[in-house]
Design an enzyme around this catalytic site. Structure first.
Site, PDB file in Angstrom:
ATOM      1  N   ARG A 138      20.520  23.236  60.828  1.00 16.38           N
ATOM      2  CA  ARG A 138      19.881  21.972  60.464  1.00 16.38           C
ATOM      3  C   ARG A 138      20.397  20.895  61.398  1.00 16.38           C
ATOM      4  O   ARG A 138      21.527  20.427  61.255  1.00 16.38           O
ATOM      5  CB  ARG A 138      20.232  21.633  59.005  1.00 16.38           C
ATOM      6  N   HIS A 166      20.755  16.032  56.009  1.00 16.74           N
ATOM      7  CA  HIS A 166      20.035  16.720  54.923  1.00 16.74           C
ATOM      8  C   HIS A 166      18.721  16.003  54.629  1.00 16.74           C
ATOM      9  O   HIS A 166      17.656  16.599  54.565  1.00 16.74           O
ATOM     10  CB  HIS A 166      20.912  16.759  53.667  1.00 16.74           C
ATOM     11  N   TYR A 193      30.973  15.505  56.934  1.00 16.08           N
ATOM     12  CA  TYR A 193      31.281  16.927  56.750  1.00 16.08           C
ATOM     13  C   TYR A 193      31.073  17.816  57.966  1.00 16.08           C
ATOM     14  O   TYR A 193      31.308  19.009  57.898  1.00 16.08           O
ATOM     15  CB  TYR A 193      30.493  17.490  55.553  1.00 16.08           C
TER      16      TYR A 193
HETATM   17  C1  LIG Z   1      18.959  23.525  40.927  1.00 13.59           C
HETATM   18  C2  LIG Z   1      19.274  22.478  41.941  1.00 13.59           C
HETATM   19  N1  LIG Z   1      20.541  22.058  42.069  1.00 13.59           N
HETATM   20  C3  LIG Z   1      20.845  21.069  42.944  1.00 13.59           C
HETATM   21  C4  LIG Z   1      19.878  20.491  43.705  1.00 13.59           C
HETATM   22  C5  LIG Z   1      20.221  19.341  44.637  1.00 13.59           C
HETATM   23  N2  LIG Z   1      20.071  19.750  46.042  1.00 13.59           N
HETATM   24  C6  LIG Z   1      18.936  19.507  46.724  1.00 13.59           C
HETATM   25  S1  LIG Z   1      18.932  20.213  48.221  1.00 13.59           S
HETATM   26  C7  LIG Z   1      20.482  20.846  48.007  1.00 13.59           C
HETATM   27  C8  LIG Z   1      21.068  21.713  49.067  1.00 13.59           C
HETATM   28  C9  LIG Z   1      20.210  22.906  49.328  1.00 13.59           C
HETATM   29  O1  LIG Z   1      20.716  23.676  50.373  1.00 13.59           O
HETATM   30  P1  LIG Z   1      19.957  24.936  50.944  1.00 13.59           P
HETATM   31  O2  LIG Z   1      19.450  25.810  49.853  1.00 13.59           O
HETATM   32  O3  LIG Z   1      20.851  25.557  51.936  1.00 13.59           O
HETATM   33  O4  LIG Z   1      18.657  24.344  51.659  1.00 13.59           O
HETATM   34  P2  LIG Z   1      18.527  23.237  52.816  1.00 13.59           P
HETATM   35  O5  LIG Z   1      18.470  21.902  52.139  1.00 13.59           O
HETATM   36  O6  LIG Z   1      19.690  23.375  53.720  1.00 13.59           O
HETATM   37  O7  LIG Z   1      17.240  23.534  53.478  1.00 13.59           O
HETATM   38  C10 LIG Z   1      20.988  20.469  46.759  1.00 13.59           C
HETATM   39  C11 LIG Z   1      22.316  20.809  46.250  1.00 13.59           C
HETATM   40  C12 LIG Z   1      18.563  20.979  43.546  1.00 13.59           C
HETATM   41  N3  LIG Z   1      17.542  20.480  44.274  1.00 13.59           N
HETATM   42  N4  LIG Z   1      18.287  21.962  42.664  1.00 13.59           N
END
Ligand SMILES: Cc1ncc(C[n+]2csc(CCOP(=O)(O)OP(=O)(O)O)c2C)c(N)n1
Lengths: 326, 349
Positions: B246, B250, B259
């Site tokens: 990425r 975020h 981080y």
């Molecule tokens: C059940 C749930 N818990 C927490 C969140 C908050 N949240 C949104 S994105 C994220 C990180 C997701 O990381 P990843 O699955 O690696 O996907 P990326 O964003 O890197 O594409 C979090 C913790 C959420 N959307 N859903």
């Protein structure tokens, strides 16, 4: 600090002070470590207390809450963060089936001194799943304490009290007030289970909690300008519920409107209205009214203003309290 | 399983057998150019305050493009919030895709017509749905395949485990594509999994799994096409882990300096999916300056369409809040709709 703190900073200070006071207090969840939480409520805790006291976990809410249960069984006081209201739902099974029940199931032999922090509510222009008012799910589950501060002093004090409490507490943080700056009075810590009268008023009582307390106060302010004297009670502890303070306030005025952001059907607002009706029937000049969110999934950002109870909707309900007939 | 499968390396050199046909790669390159332009346009709209938030897939465009390109029209895509470019690559108007992030409504396209599920925000929750769509297709005797996307963080959720296990037990026609971009907001991969790779998890479910270079469109196309073909002929699900990164924060609300280091990001920049495919296609002569100009023009046209659409205020009817909660609004919802209508009337008069 010369500038008044935000609610986030008040919560952060509470965590900091609780961790300094008791080394069994541990904080964990998603992004709470080096990032300090997406809202920065846990800012600086890992740096100050180390990675064993405040740490990031795998992305798994059921795991976070379930592990907290085990840690609480083994002498620690976990304070876990659910990143947003709707992201606590994967942990629902753990919360409802275990966190809430272990004390009862073991005839009080096992107590769970743990806190589940949940930023909740809307009004921040968030996309879906970031704005739920989830208090009714928890309040409906016997065994959970449910509190929600509306001021920075309560944010600090109630969080300290929640961490010290022997029972599990769902700590709902109104994220709409996260950035509100206010004096912070760290002493004394308010007890869980007490409501507070935020404004005395002789004509009618507005009953609110969390994000609707400032709205109710604004409505009372406007009503005063129009010649009507409204009191405001801040529930702040949904479970246990302070019937005494609420009943006394409504008996003084004979009229009451409950204001809450969650959909009104089968809600905490409904519970409050029912309790007030039962306890104050002979003092009431009009039925207790509820002003709540509509019974719809939380709207997209551009429509949320139509959903949220605002000053006008509250004052319309107050106008409806059968003033002509008295 | 430690080295990702790769066909074209960072310099554009071919390092494996079975490269897709040049026309396929050229089409893929065109789609990459559009996906990159869409990311850039959406990021700009956030800076201008016209989009509330945008989780960019900058750097992950090869995954986005390949996930859409290997599907037939009758197949399904199950995207997350980060997969705007994949949905657009499937042919959905970017303006409809961006409707959620613009704050107008929760989902701006018709999932049944487009065969794209609503973008999932609660992590991993869409994966069991993807299995259900695939399982229903099997029961109905259709050869539909479902492409289900998620991030590395989402693999820690219970729903990820349950979905993969279900799919393996029922031999469901689902391809699980994990875009391992190394972070879940601030939390690094090492906090998600102690496994040798995320692909290694496939063994535990009894499902084939492949680790692929997620910035190599050629490798992704081959791996995902094979997985889709296997699912279509009844061979069951596949787990594909795409090794990517990425590049952006975020979302615009995030501060990555807390981080990760800029040096780490800089290490990934030369591995960019567009650069390497362009280098390859230029060296073979398939990509001429004329074609490059043509693709750039198409991307600009798409971006202009997005800007123009975003400039128009959509007329939102607050009454719609009550219209879709049930197939027929309940009496209580009709009352509430009337209340809101009366309030709005009062404001107007
Ligand atoms: C059940 C749930 N818990 C927490 C969140 C908050 N949240 C949104 S994105 C994220 C990180 C997701 O990381 P990843 O699955 O690696 O996907 P990326 O964003 O890197 O594409 C979090 C913790 C959420 N959307 N859903």
């Amino acid at each position: 600090m010369t500038e008044k703190p935000t609610m986030i900073q008040a919560l952060n200070r509470a965590l900091h002070d609780a961790m300094a006071a008791d080394e069994s207090v541990v904080v964990f969840g998603e992004d709470v470590g080096p990032l300090g939480g997406v809202f920065r409520v846990t800012d600086g805790l890992t740096a100050t207390f180390g990675g064993n006291r405040c740490f990031d976990t795998p992305l798994a809410e059921a795991g976070i809450v379930g592990v907290a249960v085990g840690m609480a069984m083994n002498g620690m006081r976990p304070v876990v963060e659910m990143q947003f209201d709707a992201f606590a739902y994967p942990a629902f099974e753990q919360i409802v089936s275990h966190v809430a029940k272990i004390g009862n199931r073991t005839r009080g032999r096992v107590r769970l001194p743990m806190v589940i922090r949940v930023p909740y509510g809307g009004g921040i222009g968030g996309v879906e799943h970031h704005c739920d008012s989830s208090e009714a799910y928890y309040a409906h589950t016997p065994g959970l304490l449910v509190v929600t501060p509306a001021t920075n002093t309560d944010a600090y004090g109630l969080l300290r009290a929640a961490i010290e409490h022997p029972d599990p507490v769902v700590f709902l943080e109104p994220k709409r007030q996260y950035f509100t700056r206010e004096e912070l009075d760290q002493d004394p810590v308010p007890p869980i289970g007490r409501a507070v009268v935020r404004r005395e008023g002789g004509d009618a009582t507005l009953i609110a909690y969390g994000p609707t307390v400032p709205v109710a106060l604004a409505a009372a302010e406007q009503a005063a300008a129009e010649g009507r004297d409204l009191g405001v009670v801040d529930i702040r502890s949904i479970v246990p519920f302070d019937d005494e303070t609420v009943t006394a306030a409504v008996r003084r005025t004979g009229r009451a409107v409950v204001v809450a952001e969650a959909p009104g059907f089968a809600s905490v607002a409904s519970e409050i209205a029912a309790r007030v009706s039962e306890r104050c029937f002979h003092h009431l000049e009009a039925p207790v009214r509820r002003v709540t969110g509509f019974d719809v999934p939380y709207p997209p950002p551009k429509l949320e203003r139509h959903h949220l109870p605002g000053v006008d909707r509250i004052l319309d309900a107050v106008d409806d309290l059968q003033w002509d007939e008295t | 399983m430690s080295e990702p499968m790769r066909l074209i390396n960072e310099t554009g050199a071919v390092v494996g057998d079975g490269l897709p046909e040049p026309e396929v790669l050229l089409d893929g390159y065109r789609a990459l150019v559009l996906a990159r332009r869409l990311n850039a346009q959406a990021e700009a709209l956030v800076r201008q305050g016209r989009l509330a938030v945008y989780p960019s897939s900058h750097g992950q465009e090869a995954c986005q493009v390949a996930a859409a390109a290997v599907l037939a029209d009758t197949d399904w895509l199950f995207p997350t919030y980060r997969d705007v470019a994949a949905i657009a690559a499937r042919g959905v108007d970017p303006l409809d895709v961006l409707m959620m992030l613009r704050g107008d409504w929760h989902c701006g396209y018709d999932p049944l017509a487009t065969r794209v599920a609503p973008q999932a925000t609660p992590l991993a929750t869409q994966l069991p749905h993807a299995v259900g769509v695939g399982h229903a297709a099997r029961l109905k005797g259709e050869d539909t395949v479902v492409m289900a996307l998620c991030g590395d963080g989402a693999t820690s959720e219970g729903d990820f485990h349950e979905a993969l296990n279900f799919a393996a037990v029922f031999a469901s026609p689902v391809v699980f594509l994990v875009q391992n971009n190394k972070y879940a907001i601030s939390v690094p991969l090492a906090r998600q999994s102690a496994a040798e790779s995320l692909a290694a998890k496939g063994a535990g479910y009894g499902m084939p799994a492949v680790l692929v270079d997620g910035n190599d469109l050629a490798a992704l196309t081959v791996v995902l096409s094979e997985a889709v073909a296997r699912a279509r002929r009844g061979g069951g699900p596949t787990l594909v882990e795409a090794d990517t990164y990425r590049i952006r924060a975020h979302t615009n609300a995030d501060d990555p300096s807390r981080y990760r280091t800029d040096d780490e990001v800089d290490e990934w920049r030369p591995r960019d999916p567009l650069l390497r495919l362009r280098a390859h296609l230029t060296s073979t002569g398939a990509l001429t300056p004329e074609r490059e100009a043509e693709f750039a023009a198409a991307a600009e046209e798409m971006a202009a369409h997005v800007r123009a659409g975003m400039g128009e205020e959509t007329a939102l009817d607050p009454a719609e809040l009550f219209a879709h909660v049930y197939s027929t609004p309940t009496p209580q919802l009709r009352e509430q709709a009337a209340l809101l209508a009366a309030e709005l009337n009062e404001v107007r008069s």
